[in-house]
Design a protein around this motif. Structure first.
Motif, PDB file in Angstrom:
ATOM      1  N   ARG A 399       0.471  -0.654 -10.947  1.00  0.00           N
ATOM      2  CA  ARG A 399       0.687  -0.865  -9.500  1.00  0.00           C
ATOM      3  C   ARG A 399       1.415   0.336  -8.882  1.00  0.00           C
ATOM      4  O   ARG A 399       1.091   0.777  -7.784  1.00  0.00           O
ATOM      5  CB  ARG A 399       1.480  -2.152  -9.266  1.00  0.00           C
ATOM      6  CG  ARG A 399       0.651  -3.407  -9.333  1.00  0.00           C
ATOM      7  CD  ARG A 399       1.384  -4.591  -8.709  1.00  0.00           C
ATOM      8  NE  ARG A 399       2.605  -4.915  -9.425  1.00  0.00           N
ATOM      9  CZ  ARG A 399       2.658  -5.730 -10.482  1.00  0.00           C
ATOM     10  NH1 ARG A 399       1.537  -6.277 -10.952  1.00  0.00           N
ATOM     11  NH2 ARG A 399       3.803  -5.993 -11.080  1.00  0.00           N
ATOM     12  N   GLU A 400       2.401   0.864  -9.598  1.00  0.00           N
ATOM     13  CA  GLU A 400       3.131   2.021  -9.087  1.00  0.00           C
ATOM     14  C   GLU A 400       2.216   3.239  -9.017  1.00  0.00           C
ATOM     15  O   GLU A 400       2.289   4.041  -8.074  1.00  0.00           O
ATOM     16  CB  GLU A 400       4.336   2.316  -9.984  1.00  0.00           C
ATOM     17  CG  GLU A 400       5.222   3.442  -9.468  1.00  0.00           C
ATOM     18  CD  GLU A 400       5.775   3.192  -8.075  1.00  0.00           C
ATOM     19  OE1 GLU A 400       6.017   4.182  -7.354  1.00  0.00           O
ATOM     20  OE2 GLU A 400       5.964   2.012  -7.703  1.00  0.00           O
ATOM     21  N   LEU A 401       1.336   3.377  -9.997  1.00  0.00           N
ATOM     22  CA  LEU A 401       0.357   4.469  -9.946  1.00  0.00           C
ATOM     23  C   LEU A 401      -0.534   4.338  -8.720  1.00  0.00           C
ATOM     24  O   LEU A 401      -0.863   5.334  -8.057  1.00  0.00           O
ATOM     25  CB  LEU A 401      -0.504   4.474 -11.210  1.00  0.00           C
ATOM     26  CG  LEU A 401       0.165   4.898 -12.522  1.00  0.00           C
ATOM     27  CD1 LEU A 401      -0.798   4.703 -13.689  1.00  0.00           C
ATOM     28  CD2 LEU A 401       0.623   6.350 -12.455  1.00  0.00           C
ATOM     29  N   ALA A 402      -0.952   3.130  -8.401  1.00  0.00           N
ATOM     30  CA  ALA A 402      -1.822   2.906  -7.240  1.00  0.00           C
ATOM     31  C   ALA A 402      -1.109   3.283  -5.950  1.00  0.00           C
ATOM     32  O   ALA A 402      -1.702   3.907  -5.060  1.00  0.00           O
ATOM     33  CB  ALA A 402      -2.275   1.449  -7.196  1.00  0.00           C
ATOM     34  N   ARG A 403       0.159   2.918  -5.817  1.00  0.00           N
ATOM     35  CA  ARG A 403       0.902   3.235  -4.594  1.00  0.00           C
ATOM     36  C   ARG A 403       1.117   4.747  -4.453  1.00  0.00           C
ATOM     37  O   ARG A 403       1.197   5.274  -3.342  1.00  0.00           O
ATOM     38  CB  ARG A 403       2.256   2.520  -4.602  1.00  0.00           C
ATOM     39  CG  ARG A 403       2.161   1.001  -4.564  1.00  0.00           C
ATOM     40  CD  ARG A 403       3.537   0.383  -4.362  1.00  0.00           C
ATOM     41  NE  ARG A 403       3.498  -1.059  -4.523  1.00  0.00           N
ATOM     42  CZ  ARG A 403       3.860  -1.707  -5.629  1.00  0.00           C
ATOM     43  NH1 ARG A 403       4.299  -1.018  -6.678  1.00  0.00           N
ATOM     44  NH2 ARG A 403       3.792  -3.022  -5.697  1.00  0.00           N
ATOM     45  N   ASN A 404       1.209   5.444  -5.586  1.00  0.00           N
ATOM     46  CA  ASN A 404       1.472   6.875  -5.567  1.00  0.00           C
ATOM     47  C   ASN A 404       0.180   7.702  -5.674  1.00  0.00           C
ATOM     48  O   ASN A 404       0.223   8.915  -5.856  1.00  0.00           O
ATOM     49  CB  ASN A 404       2.401   7.250  -6.735  1.00  0.00           C
ATOM     50  CG  ASN A 404       2.971   8.641  -6.600  1.00  0.00           C
ATOM     51  OD1 ASN A 404       3.439   9.046  -5.545  1.00  0.00           O
ATOM     52  ND2 ASN A 404       2.927   9.407  -7.696  1.00  0.00           N
ATOM     53  N   ALA A 405      -0.961   7.052  -5.530  1.00  0.00           N
ATOM     54  CA  ALA A 405      -2.248   7.725  -5.745  1.00  0.00           C
ATOM     55  C   ALA A 405      -2.545   8.744  -4.654  1.00  0.00           C
ATOM     56  O   ALA A 405      -2.070   8.644  -3.522  1.00  0.00           O
ATOM     57  CB  ALA A 405      -3.368   6.693  -5.818  1.00  0.00           C
ATOM     58  N   VAL A 406      -3.373   9.725  -5.027  1.00  0.00           N
ATOM     59  CA  VAL A 406      -3.928  10.688  -4.076  1.00  0.00           C
ATOM     60  C   VAL A 406      -5.434  10.455  -4.034  1.00  0.00           C
ATOM     61  O   VAL A 406      -6.089  10.400  -5.088  1.00  0.00           O
ATOM     62  CB  VAL A 406      -3.636  12.139  -4.490  1.00  0.00           C
ATOM     63  CG1 VAL A 406      -4.348  13.118  -3.564  1.00  0.00           C
ATOM     64  CG2 VAL A 406      -2.128  12.389  -4.481  1.00  0.00           C
ATOM     65  N   PRO A 429      -3.073   3.900   4.541  1.00  0.00           N
ATOM     66  CA  PRO A 429      -1.945   2.952   4.429  1.00  0.00           C
ATOM     67  C   PRO A 429      -1.662   2.474   3.006  1.00  0.00           C
ATOM     68  O   PRO A 429      -0.620   1.876   2.758  1.00  0.00           O
ATOM     69  CB  PRO A 429      -2.387   1.776   5.314  1.00  0.00           C
ATOM     70  CG  PRO A 429      -3.472   2.316   6.190  1.00  0.00           C
ATOM     71  CD  PRO A 429      -4.163   3.348   5.364  1.00  0.00           C
ATOM     72  N   PHE A 430      -2.580   2.725   2.073  1.00  0.00           N
ATOM     73  CA  PHE A 430      -2.453   2.123   0.748  1.00  0.00           C
ATOM     74  C   PHE A 430      -2.135   3.128  -0.360  1.00  0.00           C
ATOM     75  O   PHE A 430      -1.918   2.720  -1.509  1.00  0.00           O
ATOM     76  CB  PHE A 430      -3.760   1.390   0.393  1.00  0.00           C
ATOM     77  CG  PHE A 430      -4.153   0.368   1.422  1.00  0.00           C
ATOM     78  CD1 PHE A 430      -3.522  -0.870   1.466  1.00  0.00           C
ATOM     79  CD2 PHE A 430      -5.124   0.647   2.371  1.00  0.00           C
ATOM     80  CE1 PHE A 430      -3.866  -1.810   2.420  1.00  0.00           C
ATOM     81  CE2 PHE A 430      -5.483  -0.289   3.326  1.00  0.00           C
ATOM     82  CZ  PHE A 430      -4.849  -1.526   3.361  1.00  0.00           C
ATOM     83  N   VAL A 431      -2.104   4.440  -0.032  1.00  0.00           N
ATOM     84  CA  VAL A 431      -1.866   5.457  -1.046  1.00  0.00           C
ATOM     85  C   VAL A 431      -0.857   6.471  -0.524  1.00  0.00           C
ATOM     86  O   VAL A 431      -0.461   6.428   0.637  1.00  0.00           O
ATOM     87  CB  VAL A 431      -3.187   6.173  -1.436  1.00  0.00           C
ATOM     88  CG1 VAL A 431      -4.149   5.200  -2.092  1.00  0.00           C
ATOM     89  CG2 VAL A 431      -3.828   6.831  -0.215  1.00  0.00           C
ATOM     90  N   ARG A 432      -0.447   7.398  -1.406  1.00  0.00           N
ATOM     91  CA  ARG A 432       0.543   8.401  -0.994  1.00  0.00           C
ATOM     92  C   ARG A 432      -0.061   9.480  -0.110  1.00  0.00           C
ATOM     93  O   ARG A 432       0.513   9.864   0.902  1.00  0.00           O
ATOM     94  CB  ARG A 432       1.178   9.035  -2.234  1.00  0.00           C
ATOM     95  CG  ARG A 432       2.204  10.128  -1.914  1.00  0.00           C
ATOM     96  CD  ARG A 432       2.984  10.552  -3.139  1.00  0.00           C
ATOM     97  NE  ARG A 432       2.166  11.099  -4.192  1.00  0.00           N
ATOM     98  CZ  ARG A 432       1.732  12.366  -4.247  1.00  0.00           C
ATOM     99  NH1 ARG A 432       2.060  13.215  -3.285  1.00  0.00           N
ATOM    100  NH2 ARG A 432       0.997  12.785  -5.258  1.00  0.00           N
ATOM    101  N   GLU A 433      -1.226  10.029  -0.491  1.00  0.00           N
ATOM    102  CA  GLU A 433      -1.836  11.127   0.253  1.00  0.00           C
ATOM    103  C   GLU A 433      -3.353  11.000   0.209  1.00  0.00           C
ATOM    104  O   GLU A 433      -3.923  10.407  -0.722  1.00  0.00           O
ATOM    105  CB  GLU A 433      -1.446  12.493  -0.338  1.00  0.00           C
ATOM    106  CG  GLU A 433       0.027  12.832  -0.252  1.00  0.00           C
ATOM    107  CD  GLU A 433       0.462  13.260   1.137  1.00  0.00           C
ATOM    108  OE1 GLU A 433      -0.400  13.313   2.047  1.00  0.00           O
ATOM    109  OE2 GLU A 433       1.658  13.553   1.313  1.00  0.00           O
ATOM    110  N   VAL A 434      -4.010  11.588   1.212  1.00  0.00           N
ATOM    111  CA  VAL A 434      -5.468  11.689   1.235  1.00  0.00           C
ATOM    112  C   VAL A 434      -5.832  13.130   1.554  1.00  0.00           C
ATOM    113  O   VAL A 434      -5.290  13.721   2.493  1.00  0.00           O
ATOM    114  CB  VAL A 434      -6.104  10.748   2.275  1.00  0.00           C
ATOM    115  CG1 VAL A 434      -7.631  10.853   2.224  1.00  0.00           C
ATOM    116  CG2 VAL A 434      -5.663   9.307   2.052  1.00  0.00           C
ATOM    117  N   ALA A 435      -6.748  13.711   0.773  1.00  0.00           N
ATOM    118  CA  ALA A 435      -7.219  15.073   1.018  1.00  0.00           C
ATOM    119  C   ALA A 435      -8.728  15.050   1.235  1.00  0.00           C
ATOM    120  O   ALA A 435      -9.447  14.261   0.604  1.00  0.00           O
ATOM    121  CB  ALA A 435      -6.878  15.972  -0.167  1.00  0.00           C
TER     122      ALA A 435
END
Length: 472
Positions: A399-406, A429-435
């Motif tokens: 779950r922590e990996l999902a919240r911190n996902a890119v 809204p659901f992850v740390r960053e989007v590229a």
């Protein structure tokens, strides 16, 4: 030298791919490089028998969008020595300040300009070699182009014959490193002008690139593992693994492994270069115990991994034999990972489409960060969402990996920019960053080589890698 006049109006626009468009009184000529542009403008000056003024435009720069040059008939290039031509403010009667109107800063009247107009004056002043009179309001502000680190002017206490100063007050003779925005510009028109002897600092675009390079180049303590996932095939997982590995290896040095953790037959070996042998993860697995001993040597790994000569990372292929029915188990993933983390500072794992296999679960257990790879197709974007849902159902670490996902969104077609922005808004809204990575024909099929990407694509992958690095 003859005086440079405002006519003809010459504009040279630098494009993202380093080509240049030169406009002379509205007649546009596309050219391949800045050298070709200077040659074209030199020919214009030669025909006229005098220097020409040129507005050099760099659309990628948020500040100092325009640089003012003078090009002579002999090819000599200099900054415009006439008063700064102020940007249009939308008000009639705007004009440049004449040399006779310059007044000392201490006697200048309070500025009557609005805040936006004052900002425009300061930008124009920094773009020209002529100093425009500062107003009382901004007289004390430093000029960013000329700013240099200077030693403190505070008086140093002079010891008397009987006084010995504390050693902590001893001076340092080692120059401090300049900041990322102080080193001379190397890109765009400002970089070109520096190559002919000027000393201009970089614009915001180049500073941002330097910041990303610093992030990707840094080394952290201990090995790190990245898992690239999506439940849908064709979601660009394999190119994402290869190009992130290339960024970290090219800029941060060796010690990067791209590992195809597909439970059966993966495609990472198809998209990357071979090393003259056919070894796969199964072959390395048979020698895993040896590589964990003190006698094992890192160079022996060359018999099992495939080094990418141009992009500096290694590839551990999955088994590609159609007759082999073996599927990688969780225990085997653990054994291979012990070897990988011993010899590599960064391990980037490709994955299959199933989130239910043992190899997937054990990959997630070893992961320090998750990358959701997707294209701009709706089913691929949904496959990434499903992978996030599987992570949220996988326990606290997952779950922590999902919240911190890119999330890395690769545009499937040149016209998909709007689609990419829409998908970004849904994921954000659901992850740390989007590229977002723009479409590049080199990535459609075949071997993946960083050097063959378009400049904009290389820049986008560098930024994506920097966002990943921030998670460590």
């Amino acid at each position: 030298m003859a005086q440079a006049l405002d006519r003809p109006r010459c504009v040279a626009t630098l494009n993202d791919n380093d080509t240049v468009e030169v406009s002379v009184d509205g007649v546009v000529t596309p050219l391949n490089s800045m050298d070709d542009a200077i040659a074209q403008l030199t020919e214009t000056a030669r025909i006229l028998g005098r220097p020409v003024k040129v507005v050099a435009v760099d659309p990628s720069s948020a500040n100092e969008f325009e640089t003012y040059l003078v090009v002579g008939p002999d090819g000599e290039v200099s900054t415009d020595a006439t008063p700064a031509r102020l940007p249009r403010t939308g008000r009639r009667g705007s004009r440049a300040v004449k040399p006779g109107e310059l007044v000392p800063a201490e006697s200048a009247p309070e500025s009557l300009l609005s805040e936006s107009e004052s900002s425009s004056h300061k930008k124009a002043a920094s773009s020209s070699s002529t100093i425009v009179a500062p107003t009382l309001k901004n007289a004390s502000q430093s000029r960013p182009v000329q700013a240099k680190s200077m030693p403190s002017s505070a008086p140093v206490p002079q010891p008397s014959d009987t006084t010995v100063l504390d050693i902590d007050s001893a001076p340092s003779f080692i120059a401090t490193d300049s900041s990322l925005d102080e080193a001379p510009a190397t890109h765009g028109w400002r970089g070109m002008l520096n190559r002919i002897g000027l000393h201009l600092t970089p614009g915001p675009g180049e500073v941002g690139e330097r910041e990303d390079l610093a992030a990707v180049s840094r080394h952290w303590i201990g090995s790190r593992t990245i898992a690239v996932v999506n439940q849908k095939g064709g979601a660009n997982k394999t190119p994402t693994v290869a190009l992130l590995a290339a960024q970290f290896a090219r800029h941060g040095g060796a010690g990067v492994l791209a590992w195809d953790n597909n439970e059966a037959m993966g495609s990472l070996g198809w998209r990357t270069d071979g090393a003259g042998h056919d070894s796969t993860a199964l072959d390395l697995l048979h020698h895993a115990d040896h590589f964990l001993t003190a006698e094992a040597k890192a160079a022996e790994l060359a018999a099992f991994v495939h080094h990418q000569a141009y992009d500096a990372y290694d590839v551990l292929r999955s088994d590609e034999s159609p007759s082999n029915t073996h599927e990688i188990t969780g225990v085997e993933v653990d054994a291979l990972h012990r070897v990988a983390e011993k010899y590599y500072r960064l391990v980037i794992m490709d994955s299959g489409n199933s989130t239910r296999g043992e190899n997937w679960a054990h990959m997630i257990a070893h992961a320090d960060q998750i990358i959701i790879a997707t294209t701009t197709e709706s089913d691929k974007a949904q496959g990434g969402v499903n992978a996030l849902k599987a992570l949220h159902a996988g326990g606290p670490h997952a779950r922590e990996l999902a919240r911190n996902a890119v999330v890395v969104i690769s545009e499937l077609m040149p016209s998909h920019s709007t689609k990419a922005q829409a998908i970004t808004a849904e994921y954000a809204p659901f992850v740390r960053e989007v590229a977002i990575v723009p479409f590049d024909p080199h990535l459609v099929q075949g071997r993946i080589h960083h050097r063959q990407l378009r400049p904009a694509t290389r820049r986008a992958w560098l930024h994506a890698a920097a966002l990943v690095s921030q998670g460590f």
